[in-house]
Design an enzyme around this catalytic site. Structure first.
Site, PDB file in Angstrom:
ATOM      1  N   PRO A  42       0.833  -1.208   0.000  1.00 24.94           N
ATOM      2  CA  PRO A  42       0.000   0.000   0.000  1.00 24.94           C
ATOM      3  C   PRO A  42       0.862   1.251   0.000  1.00 24.94           C
ATOM      4  CG  PRO A  42       0.097  -0.908   2.207  1.00 24.94           C
ATOM      5  CD  PRO A  42       0.894  -1.834   1.328  1.00 24.94           C
ATOM      6  N   MET A  43       1.130   1.810  -1.177  1.00 19.24           N
ATOM      7  CA  MET A  43       1.992   2.986  -1.303  1.00 19.24           C
ATOM      8  C   MET A  43       1.127   4.218  -1.550  1.00 19.24           C
ATOM      9  SD  MET A  43       5.000   1.367  -3.703  1.00 19.24           S
ATOM     10  CE  MET A  43       3.825   0.532  -4.802  1.00 19.24           C
ATOM     11  N   CYS A 126       4.543   3.051   8.280  1.00 14.87           N
ATOM     12  CA  CYS A 126       4.845   4.253   7.512  1.00 14.87           C
ATOM     13  C   CYS A 126       5.831   5.142   8.267  1.00 14.87           C
ATOM     14  CB  CYS A 126       3.576   5.033   7.226  1.00 14.87           C
ATOM     15  SG  CYS A 126       3.859   6.528   6.238  1.00 14.87           S
ATOM     16  N   LYS A 165       0.772  -4.231   9.175  1.00 18.39           N
ATOM     17  CA  LYS A 165       2.021  -3.954   8.456  1.00 18.39           C
ATOM     18  C   LYS A 165       2.921  -3.135   9.366  1.00 18.39           C
ATOM     19  CE  LYS A 165       3.957  -2.709   3.987  1.00 18.39           C
ATOM     20  NZ  LYS A 165       5.165  -2.030   4.438  1.00 18.39           N
ATOM     21  N   HIS A 195       8.329  -4.885   6.798  1.00 14.32           N
ATOM     22  CA  HIS A 195       9.316  -4.223   5.945  1.00 14.32           C
ATOM     23  C   HIS A 195      10.678  -4.342   6.616  1.00 14.32           C
ATOM     24  CE1 HIS A 195      10.509  -1.129   2.913  1.00 14.32           C
ATOM     25  NE2 HIS A 195      11.490  -0.963   3.796  1.00 14.32           N
ATOM     26  N   GLY A 227      10.455  -5.363   1.240  1.00 13.51           N
ATOM     27  CA  GLY A 227      11.632  -4.512   1.251  1.00 13.51           C
ATOM     28  C   GLY A 227      12.693  -4.936   0.252  1.00 13.51           C
TER      29      GLY A 227
END
Length: 357
Positions: A42-43, A126, A165, A195, A227
């Site tokens: 999800p970017m 994030c 996440k 990540h 990652g």
């Protein structure tokens, strides 16, 4: 030998000697049975509905929508309204929420479930400054007690799977990812995506996978590794090194969404698939830009199109010239004309690999 050296050795062996079929146990995510899923990350500003549809067409198992704030009072803004749009073509609807207040997060999860979400993903990864300022995203990793309250509140609020996440830790000195993972499992989280960097690392340096391997060993729920996974060979290496149940691809899918198909093929039978022919990439690029313009409207769609053309152009003959020409305008009609003209020249073999348009 260092991890970086091991990775380099693995990636530079011939494919026939480097490849060995990877078997992973399948797992259930709600009503969906997954066997080594290759997922789109999800970017923000990238993983919108048009891009998610493109990635699914190109082999992604699942996609996760762009993060939305837990504060539902701001959902009526155009930005958040578009992030919450649903599509029958996007597979399981996975909505990612971000926030710091357990009750607000629970309410956001409940409202999204009522709107049709099939999975709620919680963002604790994030590293963006504006997210950290609100003590959200990866900032939460420095407060395990708050993490537990948030996770328990969200899981209790919905009857659909809740996933998480996160990163390997708050800082290089405090890689507390395994602790957070155990809290997540105890709280009822259905799947973890990790990540391979800390909050402190942001996106600098190389991802490390030892902590992801340690997390996988510390919990029994599925773990997805994320990652710097930018090739089929790297995908196989990360799966073997971490023992993860699947992979999440982010920046490597920008401008080359077919990477999902390439990874699946390599993991399944060891075949390294070349990039698509230039004419197929051009067709995909055209379809993507048309979808962006339809989704956002001509003005905003034309702005978003520029970064995607930047990415796609790297895989195309005459790509530098195409990008330079495209960036001269923000007019949607002119953008369509530029891409159509390029496509026609490509189809008629009028573009050399290093030649002008």
């Amino acid at each position: 030998m260092t991890l970086a050296a091991l990775a380099d050795n693995a990636l530079h062996r011939p494919a026939e000697t480097a490849y060995k079929r990877i078997q992973t146990a399948g797992f259930q995510l709600g009503k969906h049975t997954l066997q080594c899923p290759i997922m789109l990350a999800p970017m923000v500003g990238v993983s919108d509905l048009p891009f998610r549809e493109i990635c699914l067409q190109q082999g992604a198992t699942l996609t996760i929508a762009e993060m939305v704030p837990a504060d539902s009072s701001v959902w009526s803004s155009e930005k958040n309204r578009l992030r919450l749009k649903r599509s029958d073509n996007c597979g399981p609807e996975i909505v990612q929420i971000a926030g710091y207040d357990p009750q607000m997060m629970a309410d956001a999860a409940r409202k999204n479930a009522d709107m049709g979400a099939e999975v709620i993903d919680i963002n604790m990864g994030c590293p963006a400054k504006k997210v950290l300022k609100r003590a959200s995203g990866s900032a939460l990793m420095q407060d395990p007690d708050l993490v537990e309250r948030i996770l328990c509140a969200v899981v209790a609020a919905v009857d659909i799977p809740v996933t998480l996440k996160t990163r390997t830790g708050w800082s290089r000195k405090e890689r507390n990812g395994p602790l957070i993972a155990r809290i997540a499992e105890d709280s009822g989280i259905a799947m973890l995506s990790i990540h391979g960097r800390t909050r402190e690392c942001r996106f600098m340096g190389d991802a490390e996978y030892d902590t992801i391997a340690a997390i996988k060993q510390s919990v029994s729920i599925p773990v997805i590794a994320n990652g710097d996974i930018n090739s089929p060979e790297k995908a196989a290496y990360v799966l073997r090194h971490t023992g993860a149940d699947g992979l999440m691809i982010g920046r490597a899918a920008q401008g080359q969404p077919w990477i999902f198909r390439q990874i699946h093929r390599y993991l399944n039978n060891g075949e390294l698939e070349h990039n698509p022919p230039a004419i197929d990439i051009s067709t995909l690029m055209l379809d993507h830009i048309h979808a962006l313009l339809a989704f956002y409207g001509d003005f905003k769609g034309a702005l978003f199109a520029r970064k995607h053309i930047d990415w796609y152009s790297k895989a195309l003959p005459g790509g530098a010239e195409l990008k330079a020409h495209f960036m001269t305008t923000r007019d949607a009609v002119e953008q369509r004309d530029i891409l159509s003209a390029y496509h026609e020249k490509l189809r008629n073999n009028l573009i050399q690999s290093d030649g002008p348009l």
